[in-house]
Motif scaffolding. Structure first.
Motif, PDB file in Angstrom:
ATOM      1  N   VAL A  12       0.304  -1.117  -0.297  1.00 54.37           N
ATOM      2  CA  VAL A  12       0.113  -0.326  -0.170  1.00 54.37           C
ATOM      3  C   VAL A  12       0.398   1.025  -0.116  1.00 54.37           C
ATOM      4  CG1 VAL A  12      -1.597   1.072   1.105  1.00 54.37           C
ATOM      5  CG2 VAL A  12      -1.587  -1.643   1.245  1.00 54.37           C
ATOM      6  N   ARG A  13       1.150   1.793  -1.084  1.00 54.14           N
ATOM      7  CA  ARG A  13       1.999   2.934  -1.164  1.00 54.14           C
ATOM      8  C   ARG A  13       1.892   4.293  -0.538  1.00 54.14           C
ATOM      9  NH1 ARG A  13       6.291   2.337  -4.624  1.00 54.14           N
ATOM     10  NH2 ARG A  13       6.184   0.072  -5.714  1.00 54.14           N
ATOM     11  N   ASP A  14      -0.185   4.421  -0.692  1.00 53.45           N
ATOM     12  CA  ASP A  14      -0.485   5.356   0.206  1.00 53.45           C
ATOM     13  C   ASP A  14      -0.965   6.042   1.225  1.00 53.45           C
ATOM     14  OD1 ASP A  14      -2.928   3.981  -0.198  1.00 53.45           O
ATOM     15  OD2 ASP A  14      -3.651   5.455  -1.154  1.00 53.45           O
ATOM     16  N   ALA A  15      -0.306   4.891   2.055  1.00 49.46           N
ATOM     17  CA  ALA A  15      -1.104   3.844   3.549  1.00 49.46           C
ATOM     18  C   ALA A  15      -0.196   5.765   4.366  1.00 49.46           C
ATOM     19  CB  ALA A  15      -0.292   3.289   4.234  1.00 49.46           C
ATOM     20  N   ASP A  16      -1.715   5.869   5.608  1.00 42.91           N
ATOM     21  CA  ASP A  16      -0.728   6.836   6.201  1.00 42.91           C
ATOM     22  C   ASP A  16       0.054   6.845   7.519  1.00 42.91           C
ATOM     23  OD1 ASP A  16      -0.386   9.632   7.377  1.00 42.91           O
ATOM     24  OD2 ASP A  16      -2.844   9.378   8.249  1.00 42.91           O
ATOM     25  N   VAL A  17       0.996   5.823   7.266  1.00 41.55           N
ATOM     26  CA  VAL A  17       2.235   5.785   7.887  1.00 41.55           C
ATOM     27  C   VAL A  17       2.298   6.868   8.889  1.00 41.55           C
ATOM     28  CG1 VAL A  17       4.718   4.920   8.848  1.00 41.55           C
ATOM     29  CG2 VAL A  17       3.371   4.023   6.984  1.00 41.55           C
ATOM     30  N   PRO A  18       2.928   8.326   8.553  1.00 41.58           N
ATOM     31  CA  PRO A  18       3.220   9.066   9.168  1.00 41.58           C
ATOM     32  C   PRO A  18       2.445   9.404  10.811  1.00 41.58           C
ATOM     33  CG  PRO A  18       3.777  10.094   7.160  1.00 41.58           C
ATOM     34  CD  PRO A  18       2.993   8.878   7.107  1.00 41.58           C
ATOM     35  N   GLY A  19       1.319   9.381  10.067  1.00 34.49           N
ATOM     36  CA  GLY A  19      -0.066   9.438  10.607  1.00 34.49           C
ATOM     37  C   GLY A  19      -0.649   8.902  11.880  1.00 34.49           C
ATOM     38  N   LEU A  20      -0.751   7.582  11.922  1.00 33.25           N
ATOM     39  CA  LEU A  20      -0.549   6.577  12.662  1.00 33.25           C
ATOM     40  C   LEU A  20       0.135   6.333  13.456  1.00 33.25           C
ATOM     41  CD1 LEU A  20      -2.505   4.353  13.718  1.00 33.25           C
ATOM     42  CD2 LEU A  20      -1.079   2.726  11.843  1.00 33.25           C
ATOM     43  N   MET A  21       1.437   7.111  12.664  1.00 35.73           N
ATOM     44  CA  MET A  21       3.177   6.639  13.877  1.00 35.73           C
ATOM     45  C   MET A  21       2.592   8.270  15.171  1.00 35.73           C
ATOM     46  SD  MET A  21       6.232   5.724  12.236  1.00 35.73           S
ATOM     47  CE  MET A  21       6.687   4.285  11.911  1.00 35.73           C
ATOM     48  N   ARG A  48      -0.201  10.078  16.174  1.00 28.76           N
ATOM     49  CA  ARG A  48      -1.011  10.082  16.665  1.00 28.76           C
ATOM     50  C   ARG A  48      -1.018   9.092  18.203  1.00 28.76           C
ATOM     51  NH1 ARG A  48      -4.046   9.447  11.581  1.00 28.76           N
ATOM     52  NH2 ARG A  48      -4.007   7.190  11.922  1.00 28.76           N
ATOM     53  N   THR A  49      -0.298   7.163  17.555  1.00 34.75           N
ATOM     54  CA  THR A  49      -0.124   6.422  19.144  1.00 34.75           C
ATOM     55  C   THR A  49       1.276   7.174  19.566  1.00 34.75           C
ATOM     56  OG1 THR A  49      -0.721   4.634  16.855  1.00 34.75           O
ATOM     57  CG2 THR A  49       0.418   3.482  18.958  1.00 34.75           C
ATOM     58  N   MET A  50       2.149   7.502  18.802  1.00 27.56           N
ATOM     59  CA  MET A  50       2.983   7.887  19.842  1.00 27.56           C
ATOM     60  C   MET A  50       2.338   9.105  21.075  1.00 27.56           C
ATOM     61  SD  MET A  50       5.015   5.759  18.674  1.00 27.56           S
ATOM     62  CE  MET A  50       6.464   6.611  20.059  1.00 27.56           C
ATOM     63  N   THR A  51       1.582   9.849  20.229  1.00 26.77           N
ATOM     64  CA  THR A  51       0.963  10.766  21.645  1.00 26.77           C
ATOM     65  C   THR A  51       0.479  10.569  22.733  1.00 26.77           C
ATOM     66  OG1 THR A  51       0.638  12.759  19.082  1.00 26.77           O
ATOM     67  CG2 THR A  51      -0.845  12.750  21.455  1.00 26.77           C
ATOM     68  N   LEU A  52      -0.447   9.541  22.292  1.00 25.03           N
ATOM     69  CA  LEU A  52      -0.818   8.613  23.541  1.00 25.03           C
ATOM     70  C   LEU A  52      -0.099   8.375  24.554  1.00 25.03           C
ATOM     71  CD1 LEU A  52      -3.423   7.004  24.072  1.00 25.03           C
ATOM     72  CD2 LEU A  52      -2.641   4.889  22.965  1.00 25.03           C
ATOM     73  N   LEU A  53       1.037   7.998  23.696  1.00 28.32           N
ATOM     74  CA  LEU A  53       1.673   7.533  24.778  1.00 28.32           C
ATOM     75  C   LEU A  53       2.815   8.285  25.900  1.00 28.32           C
ATOM     76  CD1 LEU A  53       4.269   4.532  23.240  1.00 28.32           C
ATOM     77  CD2 LEU A  53       1.789   4.732  24.739  1.00 28.32           C
ATOM     78  N   ARG A  54       2.540   9.944  25.399  1.00 31.26           N
ATOM     79  CA  ARG A  54       2.778  11.241  26.312  1.00 31.26           C
ATOM     80  C   ARG A  54       2.246  10.856  27.375  1.00 31.26           C
ATOM     81  NH1 ARG A  54       6.003  14.814  25.066  1.00 31.26           N
ATOM     82  NH2 ARG A  54       4.838  16.338  26.683  1.00 31.26           N
ATOM     83  N   GLU A  55       1.426  10.346  27.877  1.00 36.25           N
ATOM     84  CA  GLU A  55       0.675  10.366  28.180  1.00 36.25           C
ATOM     85  C   GLU A  55       0.901   8.987  30.074  1.00 36.25           C
ATOM     86  OE1 GLU A  55      -1.823  12.926  29.825  1.00 36.25           O
ATOM     87  OE2 GLU A  55      -2.037  13.336  27.802  1.00 36.25           O
ATOM     88  N   LEU A  56       1.333   9.458  31.122  1.00 37.21           N
ATOM     89  CA  LEU A  56       1.692   8.301  31.945  1.00 37.21           C
ATOM     90  C   LEU A  56       1.044   7.554  31.713  1.00 37.21           C
ATOM     91  CD1 LEU A  56       1.598  10.692  35.392  1.00 37.21           C
ATOM     92  CD2 LEU A  56       3.722   9.831  33.495  1.00 37.21           C
ATOM     93  N   PRO A  57       1.264   6.361  32.197  1.00 41.81           N
ATOM     94  CA  PRO A  57       1.219   4.536  32.302  1.00 41.81           C
ATOM     95  C   PRO A  57      -0.273   4.625  32.526  1.00 41.81           C
ATOM     96  CG  PRO A  57       3.568   4.109  32.580  1.00 41.81           C
ATOM     97  CD  PRO A  57       2.667   5.698  32.372  1.00 41.81           C
TER      98      PRO A  57
END
Length: 376
Positions: free
Chosen positions: A356-365, A367-376
Motif C-alpha cells: 500500500v503506497r498511500d498508507a498514512d504511516v506518519p499519521g498513525l505513528m 497518533r499512537t506516539m502522542t497517546l504514549l506521552r500520557e503516564l501509563p
C-alpha cells in the motif's frame, strides 16, 4: 511483626527485572528465577528505547547508567535505497521534555544494567531454574522448581516471554502468531556520520535501518518477508544479511563491510500477540511479552513491558489486599494502552506486506506516539 508479602518472578528479562526492583523497593520479598544459566546470554544486538521506556528506567533508578551506556538522539531520517535523505523528522518526546526522545543501546548493556539493579535490590536470584509446577489456592501459590526447591508465595509474576510456559500453565491458550515479516539484526562499529536512526524503504527489503547504540557502536537491521528458518543455515547468516544490506547506499557500505561473523547475526520472525480479557488466573499474573508482542515498527516492545512492570508494582505496593479485582484493574489499565500500540505496529507492517503506497504511516505513528506521552 507481620511477615512481608512474598512474590516469585519467573523470568529475568526487562519486565521481570523491573517488577523485581520496584517490589523490593516497596519492602516486598522477591525471588526471581531465570531459565538461562548465563543471565545475559542471548540478549541480542541492539534496542531502541523511546522516551516512555526511559521514563520507567528513570523510575527504576538506572537512567544515569543507561544514559552513559547508550546514545541519545531526537530525530529519524527517511532515505531512498541509494542513501539520499528524503526527510528528517523530530521524534516526539514520549517520556517528557526532560528526557531524550530516543536512546539506542546495546541489548547486553541494558540487561547488564538491570541485572546489577536486581542484585542490588536484595532479591533472591536463582539461575538455570524453571517453575515446574504451580499449585494455587485462595491464599497463595506453591511452586515447585526444576532445581528441586519448593516455595510458597502470595503471588507469582510470569515474565517468561513470548513462549511463556507460565501462560500455558494457568490455562491461557493464546499463542504468538507470525505477521509475515522477519528481521536480520547485527551489531557493528558506528560510522562517524551516524547520529540518529535512518530508515530506507524499498529495495530488496521492506526496511533497512540502523540506530546508534553508543560512542562507537551501531545496531543495524533489515526487514524482509519471513522465510523458512530451518532452510537458512546458521553459517550463512552473515552472507544473507550482507547480501541484502549491500543493495543500500549512504552509510550502508561501511556497515555491510562489518557483517562478517554469522554468530553475531540474528534472524527472527515478527510475531503478534495480545491476550484479551485478563492477564491473570488466581494469584498468577503475567507481564510483558507473555501477554503482548508486536513488530518493532514503533519500537515499543520493551517500553510496553517496562510499563507493565511499573503499573503492576504500583498497584501491588499500594493495596492492602491482593485479590482478583486488583489484578483485573491492572489489566484494564494496561489494555487500553497496549492494544493501540499492538494494532498500529501490526498495521504498519501489513501495509508494507500489501504494498500500500498511500498508507498514512506518519499519521498513525503520530497518533499512537502522542497517546504514549500520557503516564501509563
Amino acid at each position: 511483626m507481620t511477615a512481608p508479602r512474598t512474590v516469585l518472578v519467573i523470568g529475568g528479562g526487562a519486565a521481570g527485572s523491573a517488577v523485581t526492583i520496584l517490589l523490593r523497593r516497596a519492602g516486598i520479598a522477591v525471588d526471581l528465577i531465570e531459565a538461562a544459566a548465563n543471565w545475559n546470554a542471548g540478549a541480542g544486538s541492539g534496542i531502541t528505547l523511546q522516551g516512555n521506556a526511559l521514563r520507567v528506567l528513570r523510575e527504576l533508578g538506572v537512567w544515569e547508567q543507561v544514559q552513559a551506556s547508550g546514545f541519545g538522539f531526537g530525530s529519524v531520517g527517511i532515505t531512498a535505497p541509494d542513501g539520499t535523505v528524503l526527510h528528517v523528522a523530530n521524534d516526539l518526546r514520549t517520556g517528557g521534555d526532560d528526557l531524550p526522545a530516543t536512546v539506542g543501546m546495546q541489548r547486553p548493556e541494558l540487561q547488564r544494567v538491570l541485572i546489577e539493579a536486581v542484585r542490588a535490590s536484595g532479591a533472591r536470584v536463582r539461575l538455570g531454574t524453571r517453575a515446574e509446577r504451580l499449585d494455587q489456592d485462595a491464599d497463595g501459590v506453591t511452586v515447585r522448581c526444576t532445581d528441586g526447591t519448593e516455595g510458597r508465595y502470595d503471588l507469582v509474576v510470569g515474565a517468561d516471554g513470548l513462549n511463556s510456559a507460565t501462560r500455558a500453565a494457568i490455562g491461557i491458550a493464546d499463542k504468538p502468531e507470525p505477521t509475515g515479516m522477519a528481521i536480520w539484526r547485527v551489531a557493528t562499529p558506528r560510522p562517524a556520520g551516524v547520529t540518529r536512526t535512518d530508515l530506507a524503504y524499498g529495495g530488496p527489503a521492506y526496511i533497512a535501518g540502523y540506530c546508534p547504540t553508543g560512542d562507537t557502536t551501531l545496531y543495524a537491521y533489515v526487514v524482509e518477508k519471513n522465510r523458512d528458518r530451518a532452510a537458512i543455515p546458521a553459517a550463512s547468516y552473515a552472507d544473507e544479511m550482507r547480501g541484502l544490506a549491500s543493495a543500500y547506499g549512504g552509510q550502508w557500505p561501511e556497515i555491510a563491510a562489518h557483517i562478517t561473523d554469522p554468530a553475531k547475526v540474528n534472524y527472527t520472525w515478527f510475531d503478534r500477540l495480545l491476550v484479551e480479557g485478563s492477564w491473570h488466573r488466581g494469584r498468577v499474573v503475567l507481564v510483558g511479552d507473555a501477554v503482548h508482542c508486536c513488530p518493532p515498527t514503533l519500537a515499543q516492545g520493551a517500553a510496553m513491558s517496562l510499563e507493565d512492570a511499573l503499573v503492576l508494582a504500583e498497584l501491588l505496593s499500594g493495596a492492602e489486599t491482593w485479590d482478583d479485582a486488583l489484578l483485573q484493574a491492572y489489566y484494564e489499565r494496561r489494555i487500553t494502552r497496549v492494544r493501540p500500540v499492538v494494532e498500529a505496529s501490526v498495521q504498519i507492517g501489513q501495509w508494507q506486506l500489501d504494498g500500500v503506497r498511500d498508507a498514512d504511516v506518519p499519521g498513525l505513528m503520530g497518533r499512537t506516539m502522542t497517546l504514549l506521552r500520557e503516564l501509563p
